[in-house]
Design a protein around this motif. Structure first.
Motif, PDB file in Angstrom:
ATOM      1  N   ILE A 192      32.195  45.697  48.827  1.00  0.00           N
ATOM      2  CA  ILE A 192      32.705  45.844  47.299  1.00  0.00           C
ATOM      3  C   ILE A 192      33.368  44.280  47.815  1.00  0.00           C
ATOM      4  CG2 ILE A 192      33.016  45.245  44.557  1.00  0.00           C
ATOM      5  CD1 ILE A 192      32.230  48.821  44.712  1.00  0.00           C
ATOM      6  N   THR A 193      32.657  43.084  47.186  1.00  0.00           N
ATOM      7  CA  THR A 193      34.027  41.994  47.431  1.00  0.00           C
ATOM      8  C   THR A 193      34.096  41.330  45.900  1.00  0.00           C
ATOM      9  OG1 THR A 193      32.769  42.035  49.363  1.00  0.00           O
ATOM     10  CG2 THR A 193      34.461  40.054  48.344  1.00  0.00           C
ATOM     11  N   TYR A 194      35.197  40.998  45.124  1.00  0.00           N
ATOM     12  CA  TYR A 194      35.694  40.322  44.615  1.00  0.00           C
ATOM     13  C   TYR A 194      35.223  38.940  44.827  1.00  0.00           C
ATOM     14  CZ  TYR A 194      36.048  44.835  42.303  1.00  0.00           C
ATOM     15  OH  TYR A 194      36.166  46.384  42.764  1.00  0.00           O
ATOM     16  N   PHE A 195      34.477  38.078  44.137  1.00  0.00           N
ATOM     17  CA  PHE A 195      34.617  36.055  44.499  1.00  0.00           C
ATOM     18  C   PHE A 195      35.479  35.570  42.742  1.00  0.00           C
ATOM     19  CE2 PHE A 195      32.159  37.947  47.626  1.00  0.00           C
ATOM     20  CZ  PHE A 195      32.629  37.462  48.719  1.00  0.00           C
ATOM     21  N   GLU A 196      35.871  34.853  42.874  1.00  0.00           N
ATOM     22  CA  GLU A 196      35.939  33.665  41.892  1.00  0.00           C
ATOM     23  C   GLU A 196      34.804  31.787  41.891  1.00  0.00           C
ATOM     24  OE1 GLU A 196      39.543  32.109  40.093  1.00  0.00           O
ATOM     25  OE2 GLU A 196      39.334  33.893  39.583  1.00  0.00           O
ATOM     26  N   PHE A 197      33.981  31.868  41.077  1.00  0.00           N
ATOM     27  CA  PHE A 197      33.512  30.471  41.419  1.00  0.00           C
ATOM     28  C   PHE A 197      34.041  29.423  40.057  1.00  0.00           C
ATOM     29  CE2 PHE A 197      29.797  27.595  40.246  1.00  0.00           C
ATOM     30  CZ  PHE A 197      29.443  27.362  41.777  1.00  0.00           C
ATOM     31  N   GLU A 198      34.208  28.153  41.013  1.00  0.00           N
ATOM     32  CA  GLU A 198      34.990  27.794  40.695  1.00  0.00           C
ATOM     33  C   GLU A 198      33.879  26.255  39.837  1.00  0.00           C
ATOM     34  OE1 GLU A 198      38.221  27.271  39.952  1.00  0.00           O
ATOM     35  OE2 GLU A 198      38.783  29.102  40.858  1.00  0.00           O
ATOM     36  N   PHE A 199      34.240  26.774  38.904  1.00  0.00           N
ATOM     37  CA  PHE A 199      33.962  25.010  38.070  1.00  0.00           C
ATOM     38  C   PHE A 199      33.999  23.494  37.844  1.00  0.00           C
ATOM     39  CE2 PHE A 199      30.836  28.728  36.571  1.00  0.00           C
ATOM     40  CZ  PHE A 199      29.958  28.460  36.635  1.00  0.00           C
TER      41      PHE A 199
ATOM     42  N   ALA B  73      37.114  25.318  34.978  1.00  0.00           N
ATOM     43  CA  ALA B  73      37.120  26.703  34.246  1.00  0.00           C
ATOM     44  C   ALA B  73      36.236  27.918  35.833  1.00  0.00           C
ATOM     45  CB  ALA B  73      35.819  27.561  33.630  1.00  0.00           C
ATOM     46  N   SER B  74      36.857  28.816  35.874  1.00  0.00           N
ATOM     47  CA  SER B  74      36.212  29.995  37.027  1.00  0.00           C
ATOM     48  C   SER B  74      35.228  31.217  35.860  1.00  0.00           C
ATOM     49  CB  SER B  74      37.229  30.034  37.648  1.00  0.00           C
ATOM     50  OG  SER B  74      37.968  30.875  37.224  1.00  0.00           O
ATOM     51  N   TYR B  75      34.935  31.458  37.327  1.00  0.00           N
ATOM     52  CA  TYR B  75      33.516  32.295  36.472  1.00  0.00           C
ATOM     53  C   TYR B  75      34.231  33.449  38.419  1.00  0.00           C
ATOM     54  CZ  TYR B  75      29.941  35.565  35.600  1.00  0.00           C
ATOM     55  OH  TYR B  75      29.197  36.282  35.308  1.00  0.00           O
ATOM     56  N   PRO B  76      34.844  34.746  37.438  1.00  0.00           N
ATOM     57  CA  PRO B  76      34.475  35.680  38.530  1.00  0.00           C
ATOM     58  C   PRO B  76      33.167  36.755  38.334  1.00  0.00           C
ATOM     59  CG  PRO B  76      35.704  36.353  36.445  1.00  0.00           C
ATOM     60  CD  PRO B  76      35.119  35.105  36.028  1.00  0.00           C
ATOM     61  N   TYR B  77      32.620  37.226  39.826  1.00  0.00           N
ATOM     62  CA  TYR B  77      31.826  38.200  39.918  1.00  0.00           C
ATOM     63  C   TYR B  77      31.979  38.941  40.893  1.00  0.00           C
ATOM     64  CZ  TYR B  77      30.750  34.472  43.932  1.00  0.00           C
ATOM     65  OH  TYR B  77      30.525  33.897  45.188  1.00  0.00           O
ATOM     66  N   THR B  78      31.704  39.956  40.948  1.00  0.00           N
ATOM     67  CA  THR B  78      31.455  40.720  41.849  1.00  0.00           C
ATOM     68  C   THR B  78      30.158  40.873  43.129  1.00  0.00           C
ATOM     69  OG1 THR B  78      33.055  42.191  40.583  1.00  0.00           O
ATOM     70  CG2 THR B  78      32.147  43.270  42.832  1.00  0.00           C
ATOM     71  N   LEU B  79      30.224  41.441  44.685  1.00  0.00           N
ATOM     72  CA  LEU B  79      29.648  40.909  45.333  1.00  0.00           C
ATOM     73  C   LEU B  79      29.781  42.271  45.987  1.00  0.00           C
ATOM     74  CD1 LEU B  79      26.495  40.004  47.030  1.00  0.00           C
ATOM     75  CD2 LEU B  79      28.220  39.482  48.196  1.00  0.00           C
ATOM     76  N   TYR B  80      28.417  43.346  45.818  1.00  0.00           N
ATOM     77  CA  TYR B  80      28.101  44.648  46.422  1.00  0.00           C
ATOM     78  C   TYR B  80      26.718  44.529  48.027  1.00  0.00           C
ATOM     79  CZ  TYR B  80      26.512  48.743  47.862  1.00  0.00           C
ATOM     80  OH  TYR B  80      26.120  50.397  49.136  1.00  0.00           O
ATOM     81  N   THR B  81      27.554  44.335  48.790  1.00  0.00           N
ATOM     82  CA  THR B  81      26.647  44.631  50.255  1.00  0.00           C
ATOM     83  C   THR B  81      26.577  45.744  50.657  1.00  0.00           C
ATOM     84  OG1 THR B  81      28.167  43.959  51.343  1.00  0.00           O
ATOM     85  CG2 THR B  81      26.897  42.384  51.291  1.00  0.00           C
TER      86      THR B  81
ATOM     87  N   LEU C 185      23.754  40.248  37.079  1.00  0.00           N
ATOM     88  CA  LEU C 185      24.460  40.798  35.556  1.00  0.00           C
ATOM     89  C   LEU C 185      24.689  39.165  34.940  1.00  0.00           C
ATOM     90  CD1 LEU C 185      25.490  43.708  37.173  1.00  0.00           C
ATOM     91  CD2 LEU C 185      23.478  43.374  35.970  1.00  0.00           C
ATOM     92  N   GLU C 186      24.706  39.117  33.868  1.00  0.00           N
ATOM     93  CA  GLU C 186      25.380  37.885  33.057  1.00  0.00           C
ATOM     94  C   GLU C 186      26.433  38.108  32.344  1.00  0.00           C
ATOM     95  OE1 GLU C 186      22.764  34.866  31.893  1.00  0.00           O
ATOM     96  OE2 GLU C 186      20.882  35.291  32.540  1.00  0.00           O
ATOM     97  N   LYS C 187      27.058  37.732  31.692  1.00  0.00           N
ATOM     98  CA  LYS C 187      28.206  37.928  30.609  1.00  0.00           C
ATOM     99  C   LYS C 187      27.432  38.301  29.128  1.00  0.00           C
ATOM    100  CE  LYS C 187      32.711  37.122  32.119  1.00  0.00           C
ATOM    101  NZ  LYS C 187      33.892  37.082  32.266  1.00  0.00           N
TER     102      LYS C 187
END
Length: 62
Positions: free
Chosen positions: A24-31, A36-44, A60-62
């Motif tokens: 499980i890895t945590y990322f943040e996508f920067e707009f 603004a930024s949007y945090p997201y989690t990726l499971y592989t 999944l959406e907020k």
């Protein structure tokens, strides 16, 4: 938080307790345009990087 994600994935039948753990890895996508930024989690699953297997995706959406 990881325990909650794992429990949810098991509840939806995406993984079972007999499946070895993945990553499980945590990322943040920067707009930049929005400032603004949007945090997201990726499971592989285990072995994902070396595998040629195609895996289903769940968005999944907020």
């Amino acid at each position: 938080m990881m325990k909650h994600i794992a429990k949810a994935m098991m509840a939806f039948g995406l993984v079972s307790s007999s499946v070895s753990a993945g990553e499980i890895t945590y990322f943040e996508f920067e707009f930049e345009s929005l400032g603004a930024s949007y945090p997201y989690t990726l499971y592989t699953p285990e072995g994902f990087e070396k595998s040629n297997t195609r895996y289903p995706v769940m968005y999944l959406e907020k």
